[in-house]
Design a protein around this motif. Structure first.
Motif, PDB file in Angstrom:
ATOM      1  N   SER A  96       0.818  -1.204   0.000  1.00  0.00           N
ATOM      2  CA  SER A  96       0.000   0.000   0.000  1.00  0.00           C
ATOM      3  C   SER A  96       0.852   1.255   0.000  1.00  0.00           C
ATOM      4  N   SER A 136       4.641   3.057  -1.399  1.00  0.00           N
ATOM      5  CA  SER A 136       5.730   2.926  -2.363  1.00  0.00           C
ATOM      6  C   SER A 136       7.020   2.550  -1.650  1.00  0.00           C
ATOM      7  N   VAL A 155      -8.944  -1.469  -9.504  1.00  0.00           N
ATOM      8  CA  VAL A 155      -7.786  -0.625  -9.831  1.00  0.00           C
ATOM      9  C   VAL A 155      -6.858  -1.291 -10.835  1.00  0.00           C
ATOM     10  N   HIS A 177      -5.970   3.459 -13.893  1.00  0.00           N
ATOM     11  CA  HIS A 177      -5.813   4.470 -12.851  1.00  0.00           C
ATOM     12  C   HIS A 177      -6.156   5.856 -13.382  1.00  0.00           C
ATOM     13  N   SER A 226       0.141   2.985 -13.251  1.00  0.00           N
ATOM     14  CA  SER A 226       0.677   2.865 -11.899  1.00  0.00           C
ATOM     15  C   SER A 226       2.053   2.207 -11.928  1.00  0.00           C
ATOM     16  N   TYR A 236       4.492   5.130  -7.864  1.00  0.00           N
ATOM     17  CA  TYR A 236       3.251   5.888  -7.932  1.00  0.00           C
ATOM     18  C   TYR A 236       2.060   4.937  -7.858  1.00  0.00           C
ATOM     19  N   ASN A 237       1.251   5.067  -6.827  1.00  0.00           N
ATOM     20  CA  ASN A 237       0.114   4.185  -6.575  1.00  0.00           C
ATOM     21  C   ASN A 237       0.565   2.726  -6.572  1.00  0.00           C
ATOM     22  N   TYR A 244      -0.102   0.381  -4.587  1.00  0.00           N
ATOM     23  CA  TYR A 244      -1.151  -0.608  -4.304  1.00  0.00           C
ATOM     24  C   TYR A 244      -1.750  -1.119  -5.613  1.00  0.00           C
ATOM     25  N   PHE A 275      -1.010   9.978  -3.344  1.00  0.00           N
ATOM     26  CA  PHE A 275      -1.813   9.205  -4.291  1.00  0.00           C
ATOM     27  C   PHE A 275      -3.218   9.788  -4.415  1.00  0.00           C
ATOM     28  N   ARG A 276      -3.833  10.103  -3.273  1.00  0.00           N
ATOM     29  CA  ARG A 276      -5.196  10.632  -3.295  1.00  0.00           C
ATOM     30  C   ARG A 276      -5.262  11.941  -4.078  1.00  0.00           C
ATOM     31  N   TYR A 292      -4.782  11.278  -7.796  1.00  0.00           N
ATOM     32  CA  TYR A 292      -5.943  10.599  -8.375  1.00  0.00           C
ATOM     33  C   TYR A 292      -7.083  11.597  -8.599  1.00  0.00           C
TER      34      TYR A 292
END
Length: 320
Positions: A98, A100, A139, A143, A160, A164-165, A167, A301-302, A305
């Motif tokens: 979850s 990086s 996901v 993305h 991703s 970067y992201n 997860y 990430f949030r 996104y």
């Protein structure tokens, strides 16, 4: 005697035991169908197995047909888990990252697929395993949403990465590895991948409260406004049932999207308002340019996104 079903659950990175959410519903449905179930659970740090197994033994129908055992992180030793006539293996969680890592992308991916490869190697060596069912999520499709596109099981997340992201990257990488493994000549089992939307629904763990309630409380805390966003949501009970149906259809193989079509956050908040009267929901939707401006320098990430996907809708084809 009924067939033995093995449910493998990887370790979460915190003590929330979020991987219990789907697992309990899956095991409950398997028990209701009369199956014997062995749950091999990699416990979070400092959490004894007794804290895990109590939730399973409170399920109806668990008497004499349910076994819960502890396994090591990374699925290094699976000999006991695969002992007996195991016919179906569920890989619910495989230690996806979850956060990086500072390692290279190659090192990240190597560490990621190791537990999956271990499980699939054990399945290949087994004389009884006929079906492997892997839990994935939406996901892995994309993305960065393309509004003009309808996403299907043929689509993959290509934006991703380990940095970067991670997860989404770990889910995508693990799923691709498993599908490639199952497609090799001589593979003795069929692999089904359940690509789930964001799961919401009741939690079967006594004393944990509703997962939906806790999620929404955290999401709505101190917020009076909300962005123009939509989400693909799946009822956890439907996702669990899709896992069972995948087992019962012997010839079934490949990826399957299990999710409701995208719901706009306005609709989600209306449902919350109607069902959770003690929650004060946001009533003002921010304009897209405001969200983009606010997240332009947000490297999380949030933030990234939201910046890339505000105002977009993930259109999916869930008819397969």
């Amino acid at each position: 005697m009924s067939p033995l079903i093995l449910v493998l659950v990887g370790k979460t990175k915190d003590k929330s035991m979020s991987n219990l959410f789907l697992t309990l519903h899956l095991v409950q449905q398997l028990l209701h169908r009369g199956h014997r179930v062995r749950v091999s659970f990699s416990c979070p740090d400092s959490t004894p197995l007794s804290e895990i197994e109590k939730h399973f033994f409170q399920l109806s129908g668990s008497e004499n047909v349910l076994e819960v055992v502890d396994i090591d992180e990374g699925f290094v030793d699976l000999d006991y888990s695969f002992s007996g006539e195991v016919v179906t293996v569920y890989l619910v969680s495989w230690n996806s990252q979850s956060e990086s890592l500072t390692t290279s992308s190659v090192e990240f991916d190597t560490k990621l697929v190791a537990p999956i490869k271990k499980v699939l190697d054990m399945c290949s060596k087994s004389l009884s395993v006929k079906k492997v069912i892997l839990t994935s999520c939406i996901v892995t499709l994309t993305h960065e949403i393309d509004n003009s596109k309808t996403y299907t099981e043929a689509d993959w997340n290509t934006s991703s990465s380990a940095s970067y992201n991670s997860y989404a990257h770990s889910k995508t990488t693990g799923e691709k590895f498993a599908l490639n493994y199952a497609s090799t000549e001589g593979c003795k089992f069929n692999l089904v991948v359940i690509v789930s939307g964001m799961m919401l629904g009741p939690h079967l763990a006594t004393g944990s409260g509703s997962f939906s309630y806790r999620f929404l409380t955290k999401f709505l805390h101190s917020r009076r406004v909300y962005p123009n966003m939509s989400y693909c949501i799946a009822d956890v009970r439907d996702v669990a049932n899709s896992h069972v149906l995948a087992m019962e259809n012997a010839e079934l193989a490949g990826r399957f999207i299990v999710s409701h079509n995208a719901l706009h956050l306005t609709d989600v908040l209306q449902i919350v308002h109607e069902n959770f009267v003690d929650l004060q929901v946001p009533t003002y939707m921010l304009r897209d340019f405001v969200v983009r401006a606010a997240t332009a320098r947000d490297v999380s990430f949030r933030g990234q996104y939201l910046h890339r996907n505000v105002g977009k809708v993930l259109h999916i084809n869930n008819s397969r």
